[in-house]
Design a protein around this motif. Structure first.
Motif, PDB file in Angstrom:
ATOM      1  N   GLY A  78       0.710  -0.858  -0.173  1.00  0.00           N
ATOM      2  CA  GLY A  78       0.305   0.278   0.386  1.00  0.00           C
ATOM      3  C   GLY A  78       0.356   0.790   0.139  1.00  0.00           C
ATOM      4  O   GLY A  78       0.239   2.625   0.324  1.00  0.00           O
ATOM      5  N   LYS A  79       2.006   1.287  -0.383  1.00  0.00           N
ATOM      6  CA  LYS A  79       2.714   2.482  -0.505  1.00  0.00           C
ATOM      7  C   LYS A  79       3.086   3.052  -1.573  1.00  0.00           C
ATOM      8  O   LYS A  79       3.036   4.343  -1.861  1.00  0.00           O
ATOM      9  N   ALA A  80       2.943   2.329  -2.762  1.00  0.00           N
ATOM     10  CA  ALA A  80       2.946   2.761  -4.593  1.00  0.00           C
ATOM     11  C   ALA A  80       1.409   2.500  -4.653  1.00  0.00           C
ATOM     12  O   ALA A  80       0.878   1.624  -4.145  1.00  0.00           O
ATOM     13  N   GLY A  81       1.238   3.600  -5.819  1.00  0.00           N
ATOM     14  CA  GLY A  81      -0.126   3.156  -6.369  1.00  0.00           C
ATOM     15  C   GLY A  81      -0.026   2.856  -7.895  1.00  0.00           C
ATOM     16  O   GLY A  81      -1.248   2.179  -8.219  1.00  0.00           O
ATOM     17  N   ILE A  82       0.916   2.162  -8.207  1.00  0.00           N
ATOM     18  CA  ILE A  82       1.123   1.770  -9.597  1.00  0.00           C
ATOM     19  C   ILE A  82       2.400   0.581  -9.494  1.00  0.00           C
ATOM     20  O   ILE A  82       3.632   1.668  -8.437  1.00  0.00           O
ATOM     21  N   VAL A  83       2.279  -0.148 -10.774  1.00  0.00           N
ATOM     22  CA  VAL A  83       3.309  -0.989 -10.708  1.00  0.00           C
ATOM     23  C   VAL A  83       2.755  -1.968 -11.757  1.00  0.00           C
ATOM     24  O   VAL A  83       2.077  -2.067 -12.630  1.00  0.00           O
ATOM     25  N   VAL A  84       4.224  -2.202 -13.198  1.00  0.00           N
ATOM     26  CA  VAL A  84       4.250  -2.356 -14.574  1.00  0.00           C
ATOM     27  C   VAL A  84       4.651  -4.133 -14.409  1.00  0.00           C
ATOM     28  O   VAL A  84       5.891  -4.526 -14.221  1.00  0.00           O
ATOM     29  N   GLY A  85       3.378  -4.898 -14.667  1.00  0.00           N
ATOM     30  CA  GLY A  85       3.868  -6.313 -14.697  1.00  0.00           C
ATOM     31  C   GLY A  85       2.715  -7.053 -15.705  1.00  0.00           C
ATOM     32  O   GLY A  85       2.058  -6.854 -16.049  1.00  0.00           O
ATOM     33  N   PRO A  86       3.158  -8.156 -16.112  1.00  0.00           N
ATOM     34  CA  PRO A  86       2.628  -9.582 -16.947  1.00  0.00           C
ATOM     35  C   PRO A  86       0.940  -9.213 -16.075  1.00  0.00           C
ATOM     36  O   PRO A  86       0.606  -8.962 -15.408  1.00  0.00           O
ATOM     37  N   HIS A  87       0.064  -9.926 -17.534  1.00  0.00           N
ATOM     38  CA  HIS A  87      -1.427  -9.359 -16.710  1.00  0.00           C
ATOM     39  C   HIS A  87      -1.871 -10.574 -16.260  1.00  0.00           C
ATOM     40  O   HIS A  87      -2.914 -10.668 -15.420  1.00  0.00           O
ATOM     41  N   TRP A  88      -0.724 -11.959 -15.276  1.00  0.00           N
ATOM     42  CA  TRP A  88      -1.174 -13.064 -14.280  1.00  0.00           C
ATOM     43  C   TRP A  88      -1.037 -12.292 -13.032  1.00  0.00           C
ATOM     44  O   TRP A  88      -1.290 -13.004 -12.153  1.00  0.00           O
ATOM     45  N   MET A  89      -0.435 -11.009 -12.844  1.00  0.00           N
ATOM     46  CA  MET A  89      -0.156 -10.595 -11.325  1.00  0.00           C
ATOM     47  C   MET A  89      -1.393 -10.862 -10.660  1.00  0.00           C
ATOM     48  O   MET A  89      -0.897 -10.968  -9.432  1.00  0.00           O
ATOM     49  N   PRO A  90      -2.842 -11.069 -10.827  1.00  0.00           N
ATOM     50  CA  PRO A  90      -4.165 -10.696  -9.855  1.00  0.00           C
ATOM     51  C   PRO A  90      -3.789 -12.333  -9.329  1.00  0.00           C
ATOM     52  O   PRO A  90      -4.242 -12.407  -7.814  1.00  0.00           O
ATOM     53  N   ALA A  91      -3.048 -13.783 -10.410  1.00  0.00           N
ATOM     54  CA  ALA A  91      -2.892 -14.752  -9.693  1.00  0.00           C
ATOM     55  C   ALA A  91      -1.417 -14.401  -7.873  1.00  0.00           C
ATOM     56  O   ALA A  91      -1.635 -15.832  -7.186  1.00  0.00           O
ATOM     57  N   TRP A  92      -0.436 -13.709  -8.307  1.00  0.00           N
ATOM     58  CA  TRP A  92       0.615 -13.384  -7.547  1.00  0.00           C
ATOM     59  C   TRP A  92       1.079 -12.336  -8.378  1.00  0.00           C
ATOM     60  O   TRP A  92       1.705 -11.986  -9.121  1.00  0.00           O
ATOM     61  N   PRO A  93       1.556 -11.597  -7.259  1.00  0.00           N
ATOM     62  CA  PRO A  93       1.587 -10.600  -5.959  1.00  0.00           C
ATOM     63  C   PRO A  93       0.321 -10.139  -5.940  1.00  0.00           C
ATOM     64  O   PRO A  93      -0.053  -9.652  -4.265  1.00  0.00           O
ATOM     65  N   LEU A  94      -0.383  -9.723  -6.723  1.00  0.00           N
ATOM     66  CA  LEU A  94      -1.307  -8.069  -5.931  1.00  0.00           C
ATOM     67  C   LEU A  94      -2.487  -8.401  -5.858  1.00  0.00           C
ATOM     68  O   LEU A  94      -2.676  -7.070  -4.401  1.00  0.00           O
ATOM     69  N   GLU A  95      -3.244  -9.501  -4.684  1.00  0.00           N
ATOM     70  CA  GLU A  95      -3.943  -9.907  -4.323  1.00  0.00           C
ATOM     71  C   GLU A  95      -3.927  -9.038  -2.633  1.00  0.00           C
ATOM     72  O   GLU A  95      -4.426  -9.186  -2.156  1.00  0.00           O
ATOM     73  N   ASP A  96      -2.809  -9.909  -2.944  1.00  0.00           N
ATOM     74  CA  ASP A  96      -1.118  -9.404  -1.452  1.00  0.00           C
ATOM     75  C   ASP A  96      -1.948  -7.688  -0.543  1.00  0.00           C
ATOM     76  O   ASP A  96      -1.979  -8.136   0.425  1.00  0.00           O
ATOM     77  N   VAL A  97      -2.422  -7.381  -1.533  1.00  0.00           N
ATOM     78  CA  VAL A  97      -2.659  -5.879  -0.936  1.00  0.00           C
ATOM     79  C   VAL A  97      -3.790  -5.893  -0.575  1.00  0.00           C
ATOM     80  O   VAL A  97      -4.217  -4.862   0.398  1.00  0.00           O
ATOM     81  N   LYS A  98      -4.788  -6.554  -0.272  1.00  0.00           N
ATOM     82  CA  LYS A  98      -5.989  -6.984   0.089  1.00  0.00           C
ATOM     83  C   LYS A  98      -5.734  -6.976   1.666  1.00  0.00           C
ATOM     84  O   LYS A  98      -7.006  -7.718   2.736  1.00  0.00           O
ATOM     85  N   LYS A  99      -4.518  -7.839   1.588  1.00  0.00           N
ATOM     86  CA  LYS A  99      -4.112  -8.346   2.827  1.00  0.00           C
ATOM     87  C   LYS A  99      -4.091  -7.191   4.301  1.00  0.00           C
ATOM     88  O   LYS A  99      -4.328  -6.995   5.628  1.00  0.00           O
ATOM     89  N   ASN A 100      -3.507  -5.762   3.821  1.00  0.00           N
ATOM     90  CA  ASN A 100      -3.047  -4.662   4.288  1.00  0.00           C
ATOM     91  C   ASN A 100      -4.600  -4.025   4.472  1.00  0.00           C
ATOM     92  O   ASN A 100      -4.716  -2.816   5.223  1.00  0.00           O
ATOM     93  N   ASN A 101      -5.235  -3.972   2.791  1.00  0.00           N
ATOM     94  CA  ASN A 101      -6.724  -2.880   2.936  1.00  0.00           C
ATOM     95  C   ASN A 101      -6.952  -3.950   2.428  1.00  0.00           C
ATOM     96  O   ASN A 101      -7.548  -3.725   1.024  1.00  0.00           O
ATOM     97  N   LYS A 102      -8.302  -4.637   2.558  1.00  0.00           N
ATOM     98  CA  LYS A 102      -9.822  -5.474   2.231  1.00  0.00           C
ATOM     99  C   LYS A 102     -10.293  -5.163   1.182  1.00  0.00           C
ATOM    100  O   LYS A 102     -10.726  -5.593   0.154  1.00  0.00           O
ATOM    101  N   ASP A 103     -10.002  -3.034   1.375  1.00  0.00           N
ATOM    102  CA  ASP A 103     -11.195  -2.259  -0.069  1.00  0.00           C
ATOM    103  C   ASP A 103     -10.250  -1.695  -0.650  1.00  0.00           C
ATOM    104  O   ASP A 103     -10.991  -1.251  -1.715  1.00  0.00           O
TER     105      ASP A 103
END
Length: 569
Positions: A324-349
């Motif tokens: 939750g420190k940065a608002g943008i990251v650039v990477g592959p289409h599959w990042m929702p599988a790993w690791p982007l969902e981890d952002v919701k561990k810190n902020n469920k919304d």
């Protein structure tokens, strides 16, 4: 200096450390000596059928000896191993072919490479087949040994049309494995565009700050400024910033990438790009690279980038986004599988969304590309039945790469392994299957892949298309909507790809000069971004780079490119 070759290395995500003694393990599986016979001339093209086959099966059975590295991700059921498992049993029953490792070695700690190089050095007999994904240098050593046949001729004769069509989606997949115009290694295909980047942005921050989708670098700067200075997380502290990047390894990389900034100025760093006059140039020494570095320097000075970017690798940099420190990251289409969902561990919304790569001042956008190849098959000159390998691989391309409804592999390679019946329906999730993946037992590591199929399927599903084929149903079941939408964006920008054009072994001057040139390159990139030297020092770097071997390497790279692009079929 060859980014594409670095991407052929085994996945950095594979874990595990093997004991040093493993390097010399598994020596007792040598196969019997082979005769020096010519391939059976009666084989029907594209079928693998020969005089030794009856109804598509060898009778009596034959043995194919082979070598391949075995990764720590390969999991066997109790009682099964590399030589005896559900796949080797299927190959025996289906084709009358017994697959036998000449010896077995893990892929970790360069154990496989060390043992294979020792075998080459002592002139040991090579197996019928070597399947390898890893160091391009080792592939070249095998090719230079003279022990392997012109596999291109065999491919033309025996490969099925489906397999040929898959290879022909990008004929340059042959280039790394060519010698004197001959195609010695058969490329192992991978899914196209699989690592091509999109821009992932915190959508909840966008909405909170009433920001519009960034289409250009200028638009993006406005978003980054807001993420840095307008407290998007609402904690009353100035502790957020715009873009998560890390360039400890390279500026153009697989995740937390910044190569697209260079792409906005018509180049791609850390790789060789094709010019308008069909020559190759090194992307980091171009005028566009200077403009990109100036842009990154500006962003760093404004606080849009993490101050530790030069110390972050790709995974560490991405943690700024998930934390939750940065608002943008650039990477592959599959990042929702790993690791982007981890952002919701810190902020469920927390919400995130994929956006296209932005354009630069001249309306250009550019991103690095994903090669359609991730390894090679080498066939021994003395292999008695080379057509047998094609019978095996043709079948996987016809029946597994995009399985037909009602086909043998409609649900997966082996029931009870990668799929099981549950409540009267076939399921493939690891919770039911135990995570077994028999495609990893195959000679080509993944069974068979048609490069364009994955992204075409994801794009179709993103548009609301019905999952009709077994492949489409499988992909739909494992792909969240955010991934589908990202894949559609990848395909919408496919014309922006700047592929790495040099895929050969290091040239003579690279072997002597690469270390110093790479150090010069990393130093100037870091110093400019951190504003430790003025931007115009880039011009001095280019002069030094050319004089220290860069000009000679450019000459050698272009000689290689002309040799393969002119000789490839």
């Amino acid at each position: 200096m060859n980014q594409r070759n670095r991407r052929m290395l085994p996945s950095v995500l594979l874990a595990g450390v093997m004991a040093l003694t493993a390097i010399l393990s598994g020596c007792g599986n040598d196969t019997e000596g082979k005769g020096n016979k010519e391939p059976d001339q009666t084989v029907a093209e594209g079928t693998g059928a020969s005089n030794g086959m009856k109804d598509g099966k060898y009778d009596p059975p034959i043995t194919i000896s082979y070598l391949r590295p075995w990764g720590s991700d390969v999991k066997f059921k109790s009682g099964e191993d590399e030589d005896n498992n559900v796949h080797t049993k299927w190959v025996h029953d289906k084709f009358g072919i017994d697959l036998k490792n000449k010896w077995i070695s893990p892929s970790t700690n360069n154990a496989f490479e060390t043992k294979l190089r020792l075998s080459l050095a002592t002139n040991e007999e090579m197996p019928d087949i070597i399947s390898y994904r890893g160091e391009i240098n080792l592939v070249r050593e095998l090719i230079d040994s003279g022990k392997f046949i012109d596999a291109g001729e065999l491919f033309d004769k025996y490969a099925s049309q489906t397999w040929k069509d898959a290879v022909n989606e990008d004929p340059s997949v042959w280039y790394p494995f060519m010698q004197d115009g001959k195609r010695i290694g058969i490329p192992i295909l991978d899914y196209a565009y699989n690592g091509d980047p999109v821009m992932w942005i915190r959508e909840d921050w966008m909405k909170k700050l009433n920001l519009s989708a960034p289409k250009t670098l200028a638009d993006l700067e406005k978003v980054m400024d807001a993420f840095t200075n307008q407290d998007p997380d609402g904690n009353g502290k100035k502790d957020t910033f715009g873009l998560a990047i890390g360039f400890k390894n390279w500026i153009n990389t697989w995740m937390s990438d910044a190569g697209w900034v260079f792409g906005a100025f018509g180049t791609m760093p850390n790789q060789w790009n094709k010019t308008a006059d069909n020559k190759l140039e090194y992307g980091t020494v171009t005028a566009g690279a200077k403009q990109a570095l100036g842009t990154l320097q500006s962003w760093m000075s404004k606080g849009y980038l993490p101050t530790q970017a030069g110390l972050y690798d790709e995974v560490k940099a991405t943690e700024d986004f998930t934390a939750g420190k940065a608002g943008i990251v650039v990477g592959p289409h599959w990042m929702p599988a790993w690791p982007l969902e981890d952002v919701k561990k810190n902020n469920k919304d927390a919400q995130y969304k994929a956006y296209p790569i932005p354009t630069g001042p001249d309306g250009k956008a550019g991103r690095h590309g994903t090669p359609n190849v991730n390894g090679a098959i080498l066939i021994n000159k003395d292999m008695e039945h080379p057509e047998a390998f094609f019978a095996y691989q043709n079948y996987l391309f016809e029946q597994y790469a995009n399985p037909p409804v009602g086909g043998e592999f409609e649900h997966g390679l082996a029931e009870g392994y990668d799929w099981v019946m549950a409540d009267g329906k076939p399921v493939t999730d690891a919770a039911h299957t135990g995570g077994y993946a028999p495609e990893k037992y195959t000679l080509t590591f993944d069974g068979a892949r048609i490069p364009s199929l994955m992204m075409q399927t994801l794009s179709k599903l993103a548009d609301g298309g019905e999952a009709v084929t077994p492949f489409e149903k499988k992909i739909k079941s494992g792909s969240p909507q955010s991934m589908l939408e990202a894949a559609k964006i990848v395909m919408s920008q496919k014309d922006t790809v700047l592929p790495a054009m040099f895929t050969g072994a290091p040239t003579p001057t690279m072997q002597t000069s690469n270390d110093i040139l790479q150090k010069m390159e990393k130093d100037i990139v870091s110093q400019i971004i951190y504003n430790k030297v003025p931007l115009d020092d880039f011009d001095k770097f280019v002069e030094k780079w050319k004089a220290a071997g860069g000009d000679k390497i450019t000459e050698e790279v272009n000689e290689w490119y002309q040799s393969v692009s002119g000789g490839a079929k």
